[in-house]
Write a protein that holds these residues in place. Structure first.
Motif, PDB file in Angstrom:
ATOM      1  N   LEU A 122      83.515 -16.409  -1.690  1.00 28.00           N
ATOM      2  CA  LEU A 122      83.155 -17.674  -2.330  1.00 28.00           C
ATOM      3  C   LEU A 122      81.931 -18.339  -1.711  1.00 28.00           C
ATOM      4  CD1 LEU A 122      86.651 -19.375  -2.699  1.00 28.00           C
ATOM      5  CD2 LEU A 122      85.280 -18.311  -4.510  1.00 28.00           C
ATOM      6  N   SER A 123      81.048 -18.834  -2.567  1.00 34.53           N
ATOM      7  CA  SER A 123      79.960 -19.674  -2.049  1.00 34.53           C
ATOM      8  C   SER A 123      80.452 -21.122  -2.157  1.00 34.53           C
ATOM      9  CB  SER A 123      78.678 -19.457  -2.844  1.00 34.53           C
ATOM     10  OG  SER A 123      78.878 -19.755  -4.197  1.00 34.53           O
ATOM     11  N   VAL A 124      80.509 -21.776  -1.006  1.00 33.09           N
ATOM     12  CA  VAL A 124      81.099 -23.122  -0.931  1.00 33.09           C
ATOM     13  C   VAL A 124      80.040 -24.119  -0.470  1.00 33.09           C
ATOM     14  CG1 VAL A 124      82.938 -24.512   0.117  1.00 33.09           C
ATOM     15  CG2 VAL A 124      83.298 -22.058  -0.243  1.00 33.09           C
ATOM     16  N   LEU A 125      79.954 -25.238  -1.173  1.00 31.55           N
ATOM     17  CA  LEU A 125      79.066 -26.321  -0.732  1.00 31.55           C
ATOM     18  C   LEU A 125      79.940 -27.451  -0.199  1.00 31.55           C
ATOM     19  CD1 LEU A 125      76.279 -27.709  -0.546  1.00 31.55           C
ATOM     20  CD2 LEU A 125      76.649 -28.531  -2.888  1.00 31.55           C
ATOM     21  N   TYR A 126      79.697 -27.836   1.052  1.00 32.03           N
ATOM     22  CA  TYR A 126      80.479 -28.918   1.664  1.00 32.03           C
ATOM     23  C   TYR A 126      79.536 -30.078   1.971  1.00 32.03           C
ATOM     24  CZ  TYR A 126      83.176 -31.398   5.279  1.00 32.03           C
ATOM     25  OH  TYR A 126      83.807 -32.350   6.025  1.00 32.03           O
ATOM     26  N   LEU A 133      75.969 -26.538   3.871  1.00 31.35           N
ATOM     27  CA  LEU A 133      76.254 -27.943   4.150  1.00 31.35           C
ATOM     28  C   LEU A 133      75.177 -28.870   3.610  1.00 31.35           C
ATOM     29  CD1 LEU A 133      77.219 -27.400   7.926  1.00 31.35           C
ATOM     30  CD2 LEU A 133      78.772 -27.511   5.960  1.00 31.35           C
ATOM     31  N   ALA A 134      75.635 -30.073   3.178  1.00 29.38           N
ATOM     32  CA  ALA A 134      74.696 -31.121   2.784  1.00 29.38           C
ATOM     33  C   ALA A 134      75.164 -32.432   3.404  1.00 29.38           C
ATOM     34  CB  ALA A 134      74.641 -31.218   1.272  1.00 29.38           C
ATOM     35  N   VAL A 148      82.712 -26.896  -4.835  1.00 28.42           N
ATOM     36  CA  VAL A 148      82.067 -27.963  -4.065  1.00 28.42           C
ATOM     37  C   VAL A 148      83.150 -28.821  -3.425  1.00 28.42           C
ATOM     38  CG1 VAL A 148      80.570 -30.001  -4.195  1.00 28.42           C
ATOM     39  CG2 VAL A 148      80.102 -28.002  -5.654  1.00 28.42           C
ATOM     40  N   VAL A 149      83.010 -29.053  -2.115  1.00 24.97           N
ATOM     41  CA  VAL A 149      83.925 -29.944  -1.386  1.00 24.97           C
ATOM     42  C   VAL A 149      83.093 -31.126  -0.934  1.00 24.97           C
ATOM     43  CG1 VAL A 149      85.433 -30.182   0.629  1.00 24.97           C
ATOM     44  CG2 VAL A 149      85.268 -27.966  -0.553  1.00 24.97           C
TER      45      VAL A 149
END
Ligand SMILES: [Fe+2]
Ligand SMILES: [Fe+2]
Length: 342
Positions: A16-20, A44-45, A63-64
């Motif tokens: 999974l590609s996850v954006l946190y 991360l952002a 997206v988290v």
């Protein structure tokens, strides 16, 4: 790692590609260290605006996000992300439980929420649950597509085997399919409809399976009785395919491919719009291809002669728009559509 995390499909999580998105450096880095062990493709952002820009550049699987952040909050970012790609799961991490906030979260289409203080395993489980459904749907879709492809290939192979019964028509269906698709593309039909035309054309004479081989191979012009025998093939094709649930009207196209605009065709003598557009297209491609190929009782006509014949029957036997399109397609190919000219 507790029992919950060990039950998860870790191989799947790792893909999974996850954006946190989290504005507090300490929280972000601590959670990132934990999540990366299971989701190495984590990015991360630091606020909603940065997260949105990253999402625009690369559509993540999930997206988290924290809610309260400077510049752009998590819910505003979620709303924007959903407008770009509605199906992407968004999980919010929050300490709030006011009614207003929940209403806003529902309104923007947030999929799940995890309460602070954060239990990292709970978050991992939320990531897993919100994505595994899409993953299974994609897998199912992939399986459906490959089983459709197999049925398609099997039918085409069957069509080829049938055409081999008559060496004069061995490549007929493939050539008709190529021309029918080119006409459909010229008419700017939707891609899905073109796919139905392609498949129907590839097997349009499948009903020849039910026609006496001696008649198919007849070395002379067909007698009235032989013509009657051959004329059964559209109806036979319809009956052969009748029970297969294609996503296109394949059996209908096949049964109608010898129907003609003025009602002089067979088997039903349908007229004009009573004939499916797909069948009108296959009908023109079929008639033209048949004329340009040699038969035991006659030599092949040149493309010019065949095209003149089709044009002469424009509006009587054949759909005018389809004939015009066929003329355009062949002229664009310099009358060498199948690449047979020296
Ligand atoms: Fe036919
Ligand atoms: Fe045909």
């Amino acid at each position: 790692m507790n029992d919950t995390a060990t039950e998860l499909d870790l191989g799947f999580l790792a893909t999974l590609s996850v954006l946190y998105v989290e504005d507090e450096d300490e929280v972000r880095e601590a959670l990132a260290r934990y999540l990366r062990r299971r989701c190495p493709k984590l990015e991360l952002a630091r606020n909603g605006k940065e997260g949105l820009e990253m999402f625009r550049a690369k559509h993540y699987d999930v997206v988290v996000t924290d809610v309260k952040m400077p510049i752009m909050d998590g819910l505003e970012m979620a709303r924007n992300i959903k407008s770009i790609k509605e199906e992407v799961p968004v999980i919010i991490v929050t300490a709030y439980n006011e009614v207003d906030y929940f209403l806003r979260a529902i309104e923007v289409g947030v999929n799940r929420y995890v309460k602070k203080p954060l239990d990292p395993d709970e978050l991992l489980l939320a990531i897993y649950k919100s994505t595994i459904i899409h993953f299974h749907q994609r897998e199912l879709e992939h399986k459906r597509q490959s089983s459709y492809d197999s049925v398609n290939d099997a039918l085409i192979a069957l069509g080829h085997a049938i055409m081999k019964r008559n060496p004069y028509t061995e490549t007929h269906e493939a050539r008709v399919a190529k021309l029918a698709v080119a006409i459909a593309e010229d008419l700017c039909l939707p891609l899905d409809q073109i796919e139905g035309i392609r498949l129907a054309a590839e097997i349009h004479d499948i009903g020849n399976l039910d026609v006496l081989e001696d008649v198919l191979r007849s070395p002379h012009k067909l007698t009235a009785q032989e013509f009657e025998e051959v004329s059964r093939h559209p109806q036979s094709g319809f009956e052969i395919l009748g029970d297969i649930a294609f996503p296109w009207p394949i059996a209908q196209i096949i049964v109608q491919h010898h129907e003609r605009m003025d009602g002089s065709g067979y088997p039903k003598g349908l007229k004009g719009d009573e004939i499916l557009l797909e069948a009108r297209i296959v009908g023109v491609a079929d008639a033209l291809e048949a004329m340009t190929s040699a038969r035991p009782h006659r030599p092949a006509y040149g493309v010019e002669t065949a095209l003149a014949e089709i044009k002469a029957k424009r509006g009587t036997l054949f759909d005018p728009a389809v004939v015009d399109s066929c003329v355009r397609v062949l002229e664009q190919a310099n009358l060498d559509f199948w690449g047979v000219k020296p």
